[in-house]
Design a protein around this motif. Structure first.
Motif, mmCIF file in Angstrom:
data_model
loop_
_atom_site.group_PDB
_atom_site.id
_atom_site.type_symbol
_atom_site.label_atom_id
_atom_site.label_comp_id
_atom_site.label_asym_id
_atom_site.label_seq_id
_atom_site.Cartn_x
_atom_site.Cartn_y
_atom_site.Cartn_z
ATOM 1 N N CYS A 150 -79.464 33.118 -67.784
ATOM 2 C CA CYS A 150 -78.650 32.215 -68.422
ATOM 3 C C CYS A 150 -77.927 32.666 -69.387
ATOM 4 N N ARG A 151 -76.443 32.926 -69.211
ATOM 5 C CA ARG A 151 -75.346 33.367 -70.105
ATOM 6 C C ARG A 151 -74.584 32.434 -70.612
ATOM 7 N N ASP A 152 -74.468 32.073 -71.977
ATOM 8 C CA ASP A 152 -73.492 31.169 -72.792
ATOM 9 C C ASP A 152 -73.883 29.675 -72.137
ATOM 10 N N GLY A 153 -75.362 29.574 -71.896
ATOM 11 C CA GLY A 153 -75.749 28.263 -71.766
ATOM 12 C C GLY A 153 -75.349 28.050 -70.226
ATOM 13 N N ARG A 154 -75.013 28.635 -69.329
ATOM 14 C CA ARG A 154 -74.794 28.337 -68.165
ATOM 15 C C ARG A 154 -75.277 29.482 -67.065
ATOM 16 N N GLY A 155 -75.916 28.952 -65.870
ATOM 17 C CA GLY A 155 -76.587 29.508 -64.912
ATOM 18 C C GLY A 155 -76.034 29.527 -63.583
ATOM 19 N N GLN A 156 -75.874 30.705 -62.955
ATOM 20 C CA GLN A 156 -75.446 30.463 -61.471
ATOM 21 C C GLN A 156 -76.321 29.587 -60.433
ATOM 22 N N VAL A 157 -75.704 28.881 -59.645
ATOM 23 C CA VAL A 157 -76.319 28.123 -58.783
ATOM 24 C C VAL A 157 -76.409 28.757 -57.485
ATOM 25 N N TYR A 158 -77.642 28.600 -56.797
ATOM 26 C CA TYR A 158 -77.872 29.361 -55.478
ATOM 27 C C TYR A 158 -77.967 28.198 -54.479
ATOM 28 N N LYS A 165 -70.246 30.254 -54.976
ATOM 29 C CA LYS A 165 -69.053 30.716 -55.962
ATOM 30 C C LYS A 165 -68.605 29.667 -56.707
ATOM 31 N N GLY A 166 -68.424 30.044 -58.142
ATOM 32 C CA GLY A 166 -67.892 29.246 -59.118
ATOM 33 C C GLY A 166 -68.651 28.046 -59.518
ATOM 34 N N VAL A 167 -70.057 27.928 -58.992
ATOM 35 C CA VAL A 167 -70.618 26.700 -59.252
ATOM 36 C C VAL A 167 -71.882 27.182 -60.099
ATOM 37 N N THR A 168 -71.869 26.483 -61.498
ATOM 38 C CA THR A 168 -72.762 26.934 -62.579
ATOM 39 C C THR A 168 -73.415 25.772 -62.727
ATOM 40 N N GLU A 169 -74.464 25.729 -63.824
ATOM 41 C CA GLU A 169 -75.179 24.476 -64.160
ATOM 42 C C GLU A 169 -75.771 24.916 -65.723
ATOM 43 N N PRO A 170 -75.778 23.781 -66.548
ATOM 44 C CA PRO A 170 -76.537 24.135 -67.752
ATOM 45 C C PRO A 170 -77.982 24.843 -67.798
ATOM 46 N N CYS A 171 -78.200 25.682 -68.859
ATOM 47 C CA CYS A 171 -79.512 26.224 -68.823
ATOM 48 C C CYS A 171 -79.849 26.583 -70.226
ATOM 49 N N THR A 172 -81.128 27.329 -70.414
ATOM 50 C CA THR A 172 -81.835 27.724 -71.513
ATOM 51 C C THR A 172 -82.346 29.056 -71.119
ATOM 52 N N PRO A 173 -82.036 30.277 -71.586
ATOM 53 C CA PRO A 173 -82.679 31.267 -71.496
ATOM 54 C C PRO A 173 -84.232 31.124 -71.338
ATOM 55 N N SER A 174 -84.787 31.916 -70.301
ATOM 56 C CA SER A 174 -86.186 31.832 -70.191
ATOM 57 C C SER A 174 -86.643 33.463 -70.302
ATOM 58 N N PRO A 175 -86.705 34.046 -71.410
ATOM 59 C CA PRO A 175 -87.048 35.431 -71.655
ATOM 60 C C PRO A 175 -88.515 35.824 -70.868
ATOM 61 N N ALA A 176 -88.745 36.781 -70.569
ATOM 62 C CA ALA A 176 -90.025 37.209 -69.954
ATOM 63 C C ALA A 176 -90.809 38.075 -70.978
ATOM 64 N N TYR A 177 -89.936 38.412 -71.872
ATOM 65 C CA TYR A 177 -90.777 39.172 -73.028
ATOM 66 C C TYR A 177 -90.891 38.097 -74.231
ATOM 67 N N ARG A 178 -91.992 37.638 -74.367
ATOM 68 C CA ARG A 178 -92.289 36.274 -75.460
ATOM 69 C C ARG A 178 -92.441 36.922 -76.568
#
Length: 302
Positions: A150-158, A165-178
């Protein structure tokens, strides 16, 4: 009664204290041995090898029980099977072991790697340390599942394993190091109560949330210790002696009570397994953590 059996019965269910007076316990043990030797003298021709009279065996067993009860495991050097009668002691030992583990934090652009043994095979995960990089999961059948960062509030859609290509969605980073979790057992318990996935009072659901944090996340030592310390506050815990994780490694186990709507005839509690000699977390009877570390790229292994 055989004295070894008597001692085993006296010590098998005795929990280890968190602190103890080993010196005084040893003194009592030695005094009991000395008393046994003088009060229960049997003529040489009537002695049987490795035999004590009944009173002496009982007294010696009591003295040994006192040592087991009062002395911490790290001082006595006993196998931790003596501690599994008290699940709280096991979890507090696990918290102490976690606190002593190395705790070098990863760099933000690195990945937390975890390999787990599951019923259908091995699973590998590469999770972004800060949640902004694209990670992945490799399933037992070899298939790969992307984990968009999640970068700049957007994440790639798969679609499947292919990015659209070119499709993203809103997101919140989920860090693995808590680093956002409490480092105190009381505060951690409150956090788990406020955020667990089940309904109020569903400690089985809380247990699953604890496992999710313990398995594929990297926690600072104090946070990991707080996690196990919070687990010790769950009511209805039960210790399981001589259990194994999913990889067949022996250890001591802890189970949570089933959920309020679980059928005890069908549902089986998950057994959380800790190493019998170090109390380090191994996994469960269905998922064992067999390797972990920090790597620079998704796909690398430590």
């Amino acid at each position: 009664m055989d004295e070894l059996q008597l001692i085993a019965e006296r010590t098998g269910s005795v929990p280890l204290a968190e602190s103890g007076a080993l010196g005084s316990a040893r003194a009592r043990l030695m005094a009991e041995i000395a008393r046994t030797g003088t009060e229960n003298v049997v003529p040489l021709k009537k002695r049987r090898r490795w035999a004590w009279t009944g009173a002496g065996a009982v007294g010696l067993a009591a003295a040994i029980t006192a040592v087991v009860t009062l002395a911490p495991i790290e001082k006595v050097g006993l196998e931790p099977t003596a501690a599994v009668a008290d699940p709280v002691v096991v979890l507090r030992n696990a918290a102490a072991a976690a606190l002593k583990a190395p705790g070098t934090p990863p760099k933000p652009d690195q990945f937390v790697y975890t390999k787990t043994k599951q019923p259908d095979g091995e699973r590998e995960a590469w999770l972004s340390a800060d949640g902004t990089r694209d990670g992945r999961i490799k399933m037992a059948d070899g298939s790969l599942f992307p984990l968009p960062g999640c970068r700049d509030g957007r994440g790639q859609v798969y679609k499947g394993d292919q990015p659209l290509k070119g499709v993203t969605e809103p997101c919140t980073p989920s860090p693995a190091y808590r680093t956002d979790l409490p480092a105190d057992a009381e505060a951690m318990f409150a956090y788990l109560n406020a955020h667990h996935s089940g309904e109020t009072g569903d400690y089985n659901a809380m247990g699953k949330d604890i496992l999710a944090l313990a398995n594929e996340n990297l926690l600072p030592p104090a946070v990991r210790a707080a996690l196990f310390g919070a687990a010790a506050k769950v009511p209805g815990l039960r210790a399981v002696d001589h259990t194994e994780d999913a990889a067949g490694r022996p250890g001591v186990g802890i189970t949570w009570p089933l959920g309020p709507h679980d059928d005890p005839k069908v549902a089986k509690p998950v057994v959380i397994v800790f190493a019998a000699d170090t109390f380090l977390y191994l996994g469960t009877n269905s998922t064992a953590v067999t390797a972990s570390g920090v790597v620079d790229e998704a796909g690398q292994r430590p």
